[in-house]
Design a protein around this motif. Structure first.
Motif, PDB file in Angstrom:
ATOM      1  N   LEU A   1      -1.304   8.362   2.830  1.00  0.00           N
ATOM      2  CA  LEU A   1      -1.284   8.384   4.301  1.00  0.00           C
ATOM      3  C   LEU A   1      -2.705   8.110   4.800  1.00  0.00           C
ATOM      4  N   PRO A   2      -2.894   7.084   5.642  1.00  0.00           N
ATOM      5  CA  PRO A   2      -4.255   6.648   5.976  1.00  0.00           C
ATOM      6  C   PRO A   2      -5.011   7.579   6.917  1.00  0.00           C
ATOM      7  N   SER A   3      -4.303   8.355   7.713  1.00  0.00           N
ATOM      8  CA  SER A   3      -4.989   9.276   8.629  1.00  0.00           C
ATOM      9  C   SER A   3      -4.004  10.357   9.036  1.00  0.00           C
ATOM     10  N   ASP A   4      -4.509  11.350   9.774  1.00  0.00           N
ATOM     11  CA  ASP A   4      -3.618  12.436  10.218  1.00  0.00           C
ATOM     12  C   ASP A   4      -2.701  11.997  11.346  1.00  0.00           C
ATOM     13  N   ARG A   5      -2.808  10.747  11.785  1.00  0.00           N
ATOM     14  CA  ARG A   5      -1.846  10.234  12.774  1.00  0.00           C
ATOM     15  C   ARG A   5      -0.500   9.904  12.104  1.00  0.00           C
TER      16      ARG A   5
ATOM     17  N   GLU B   1       0.853  -1.184   0.000  1.00  0.00           N
ATOM     18  CA  GLU B   1       0.000   0.000   0.000  1.00  0.00           C
ATOM     19  C   GLU B   1       0.889   1.234   0.000  1.00  0.00           C
ATOM     20  N   PHE B   2       0.750   2.090  -1.007  1.00  0.00           N
ATOM     21  CA  PHE B   2       1.528   3.323  -1.102  1.00  0.00           C
ATOM     22  C   PHE B   2       1.129   4.282   0.019  1.00  0.00           C
ATOM     23  N   LEU B   3       2.135   4.906   0.638  1.00  0.00           N
ATOM     24  CA  LEU B   3       1.874   5.899   1.678  1.00  0.00           C
ATOM     25  C   LEU B   3       2.227   7.301   1.209  1.00  0.00           C
ATOM     26  N   ILE B   4       3.502   7.517   0.822  1.00  0.00           N
ATOM     27  CA  ILE B   4       3.961   8.852   0.516  1.00  0.00           C
ATOM     28  C   ILE B   4       5.183   8.772  -0.393  1.00  0.00           C
TER      29      ILE B   4
END
Lengths: 113, 112
Positions: A60-64, A44-47
């Motif tokens: 990015l899955p959430s602001d965490r 899964e690509f994040l950044i």
């Protein structure tokens, strides 16, 4: 070193704690990626970073989740207030500019208990 | 949105056989396609990069082909060995998009 280096290789943390994962790309590689691989799942690509800028943070899955890169080199992925669903292997990759191969590190296995 | 599929999810073949792994993608406007292997508990090792203008690339016993018009790539492994046992992943990079989109992989087992 010759390859992409990630640290730590394993991290066990308690739910709710913050964690930092580090990636040292291959020297001279301006492009840097973070991916996540959950158990039995695909990558899964994040950044994506180009130099110190992150033109694509769409994964990015959430602001965490946040990441930074300094000096066009080392990158840190930070997960705040970790949850059990954050448990996964976090992989970093780098490549030179252009139509080139991406090289991956060995990953950080994160376990949230 | 690019979608990448690898079928079958798992494959077992006797040592010494030649085999083909498949990768298909929905958006043919690709910049390049890269094949990787992943050993259990390890990161990804790059095998071959094939650019959109190329039809195939070879490295040792490995040969990757690309047919953009049909949205397919194949990885051919000649004279398979037990050390070839791993999960094989393909990843596509599209024009105007820096990220790599991965398939879910084919888990290959070579039976001695």
């Amino acid at each position: 070193g010759a390859g992409v280096s990630q640290s730590p290789s394993n991290k066990v943390t308690e739910k709710g704690k913050d964690v930092e994962l580090r990636c040292d790309p291959i020297s001279g590689h301006t492009a840097l990626y973070w991916y996540r691989q959950s158990l039995g799942q695909g990558l899964e690509f994040l950044i994506y970073f180009q130099g110190n800028s992150a033109p694509d943070k769409s994964g990015l899955p959430s602001d965490r989740f946040s990441a930074e890169r300094t000096g066009g080199s080392v990158s840190t992925l930070t997960i705040q207030r970790t949850q059990q669903e954050d448990s996964a292997v976090y992989l970093c990759a780098s490549r030179v500019q252009g139509n080139t191969e991406a090289f991956f590190g060995q990953g950080t296995r994160l376990t949230v208990v | 949105k690019q979608e990448v599929t690898q079928i079958p999810a798992a494959l077992s073949v006797p040592e010494g056989e030649n085999l083909v792994l498949n990768c298909s993608f929905t958006d043919s406007a690709i910049y390049n396609l890269q094949w990787f292997r992943q050993d259990p508990g390890k990161g990804l090792t790059s095998l071959l990069l094939i650019q959109s203008s190329q039809r195939e690339q070879t490295s040792g016993r490995l040969n990757a082909s690309l047919d953009k018009s049909s949205g397919r790539s194949t990885l051919y492994i000649a004279a398979s060995q037990p050390g070839d046992s791993a999960t094989y992943l393909c990843a596509v990079r599209n024009f105007g998009n820096e990220k790599l989109t991965f398939g879910t992989g084919t888990r290959l087992t070579i039976i001695p």
